[in-house]
Design an enzyme around this catalytic site. Sequence first.
Site, PDB file in Angstrom:
ATOM      1  CD  GLU A   1      -5.419  -3.802   1.792  1.00 38.59           C
ATOM      2  OE1 GLU A   1      -5.092  -2.769   1.162  1.00 38.59           O
ATOM      3  OE2 GLU A   1      -6.045  -4.879   1.380  1.00 38.59           O
TER       4      GLU A   1
ATOM      5  N   GLY B   1      -4.219   0.142  -4.113  1.00 38.66           N
ATOM      6  CA  GLY B   1      -4.662  -0.375  -4.954  1.00 38.66           C
ATOM      7  C   GLY B   1      -5.038   0.587  -6.213  1.00 38.66           C
TER       8      GLY B   1
ATOM      9  CG  ASN C   1      -3.431  -5.356  -4.918  1.00 40.01           C
ATOM     10  OD1 ASN C   1      -3.109  -6.093  -5.889  1.00 40.01           O
ATOM     11  ND2 ASN C   1      -4.605  -5.777  -3.981  1.00 40.01           N
ATOM     12  CD1 TRP C   2      -0.410  -1.975 -10.277  1.00 44.81           C
ATOM     13  CD2 TRP C   2       0.370  -3.534 -11.792  1.00 44.81           C
ATOM     14  NE1 TRP C   2       0.588  -1.380 -10.835  1.00 44.81           N
ATOM     15  CE2 TRP C   2       1.424  -2.213 -11.815  1.00 44.81           C
ATOM     16  CE3 TRP C   2       0.609  -4.114 -12.682  1.00 44.81           C
ATOM     17  CZ2 TRP C   2       2.397  -2.087 -12.605  1.00 44.81           C
ATOM     18  CZ3 TRP C   2       1.804  -4.121 -13.601  1.00 44.81           C
ATOM     19  CH2 TRP C   2       2.802  -3.032 -13.759  1.00 44.81           C
ATOM     20  CE  LYS C   3      -7.426  -4.071  -5.103  1.00 48.42           C
ATOM     21  NZ  LYS C   3      -8.475  -3.612  -4.471  1.00 48.42           N
TER      22      LYS C   3
ATOM     23  N   GLY D   1     -11.604   0.045  -2.209  1.00 52.61           N
ATOM     24  CA  GLY D   1     -12.341   0.212  -3.598  1.00 52.61           C
ATOM     25  C   GLY D   1     -13.183   1.294  -3.732  1.00 52.61           C
TER      26      GLY D   1
ATOM     27  CD  GLU E   1     -10.225  -6.615  -3.970  1.00 50.36           C
ATOM     28  OE1 GLU E   1      -9.285  -6.966  -4.757  1.00 50.36           O
ATOM     29  OE2 GLU E   1     -10.660  -5.577  -3.824  1.00 50.36           O
TER      30      GLU E   1
ATOM     31  CG  HIS F   1      -6.487  -8.415  -1.021  1.00 49.96           C
ATOM     32  ND1 HIS F   1      -8.136  -8.049  -1.428  1.00 49.96           N
ATOM     33  CD2 HIS F   1      -6.111  -6.949  -1.131  1.00 49.96           C
ATOM     34  CE1 HIS F   1      -8.054  -6.894  -1.722  1.00 49.96           C
ATOM     35  NE2 HIS F   1      -7.107  -6.284  -1.631  1.00 49.96           N
TER      36      HIS F   1
ATOM     37  CB  SER G   1     -10.096   4.521  -0.388  1.00 50.17           C
ATOM     38  OG  SER G   1     -10.998   3.765  -0.934  1.00 50.17           O
TER      39      SER G   1
HETATM   40  P1  PGA Z   1      -7.669   0.564  -3.039  1.00 47.52           P
HETATM   41  O1  PGA Z   1      -7.412  -1.155  -2.944  1.00 47.52           O
HETATM   42  O2  PGA Z   1      -6.891   1.363  -2.954  1.00 47.52           O
HETATM   43  O3  PGA Z   1      -8.239   0.539  -4.629  1.00 47.52           O
HETATM   44  O4  PGA Z   1      -9.008   0.760  -2.092  1.00 47.52           O
HETATM   45  C1  PGA Z   1      -6.541  -1.254  -1.828  1.00 47.52           C
HETATM   46  C2  PGA Z   1      -6.500  -2.869  -1.650  1.00 47.52           C
HETATM   47  O5  PGA Z   1      -7.717  -3.676  -1.949  1.00 47.52           O
HETATM   48  O6  PGA Z   1      -5.481  -3.490  -1.833  1.00 47.52           O
END
Ligand code: PGA
Length: 254
Positions: A166, A235, A10-12, A172, A98, A96, A214
């Site tokens: 998640e 992420g 997930n590149w966000k 994050g 976010e 997600h 993470s």
């Molecule tokens: P992260 O993100 O690996 O940076 O914690 C995971 C995600 O939100 O999909």
Amino acid sequence: MKTKKIIVANWKMNPLNTKDAIKLFSSIKSTSQKNKKTSVVVCSPSIFLPVLSKYSSIKCALGAQNMHFETNGAFTGEISAKMLKDSKVSYVILGHSERRAMGEDDIFINQKIKMAIKSGITPILCVGEKERTGDAWYLHAVKTQVDGCLEGLRPSDLAKIVIAYEPVWAIGKDSVRVATPSECEEMVIYIRKVLSDKFGAKNAQTPMIVYGGSVDSKEAQDFMMNGGIDGFLVGRASLNPKEFEKIVQIVDLI
Ligand code: PGA
């Protein structure tokens, strides 16, 4: 744990330009081509999808990070399943945390999931509690999400989805702490129980369940061995080709 594995990058809202997106995708793809049982899915910002579609392959597929449930029309800023299909997108992250934080609820996510399945795009449904307290409230929170987001699906549809557990507190750089494999395993068992109550015991076993929050190469093996999962949603570490390669290699060897 299933024989086949999946790792979702997930590149966000990264990287910042097309050149870097192609470089990163190409590097992940060259690693993925050697995999024996692991599929890699790169979920890129929508703007890079058309160009990345020229590079995607079966072992390194393309995913989006969101989509709308309508086919087309007056939905400013949105992208439809048909548009994603036009860019050879075969997966989409839905629900997600976010995006939930921006106001998406289970009803909205449920409509998107149905449209993704109808369009032949595999939804990666993210679920996870915001916090862990001493009581079992976190189980209730995840049950509500699973029930709501999968409402109205046919039992056979479960084979067409991926579920990502998640826990929001583990996601994050500002995460409270890293989750443990046993916390993950407990939730995977619980999610399958919720699925079993809703869709029957046999169908409850069909979706792949991955862990996200993470994830890095240090924890990957322990999570794969003891977390009850079929892979990861990664992420930050997916933006670092060397670190991501290590995670992919660990998963593919298990
Ligand atoms: P992260 O993100 O690996 O940076 O914690 C995971 C995600 O939100 O999909």
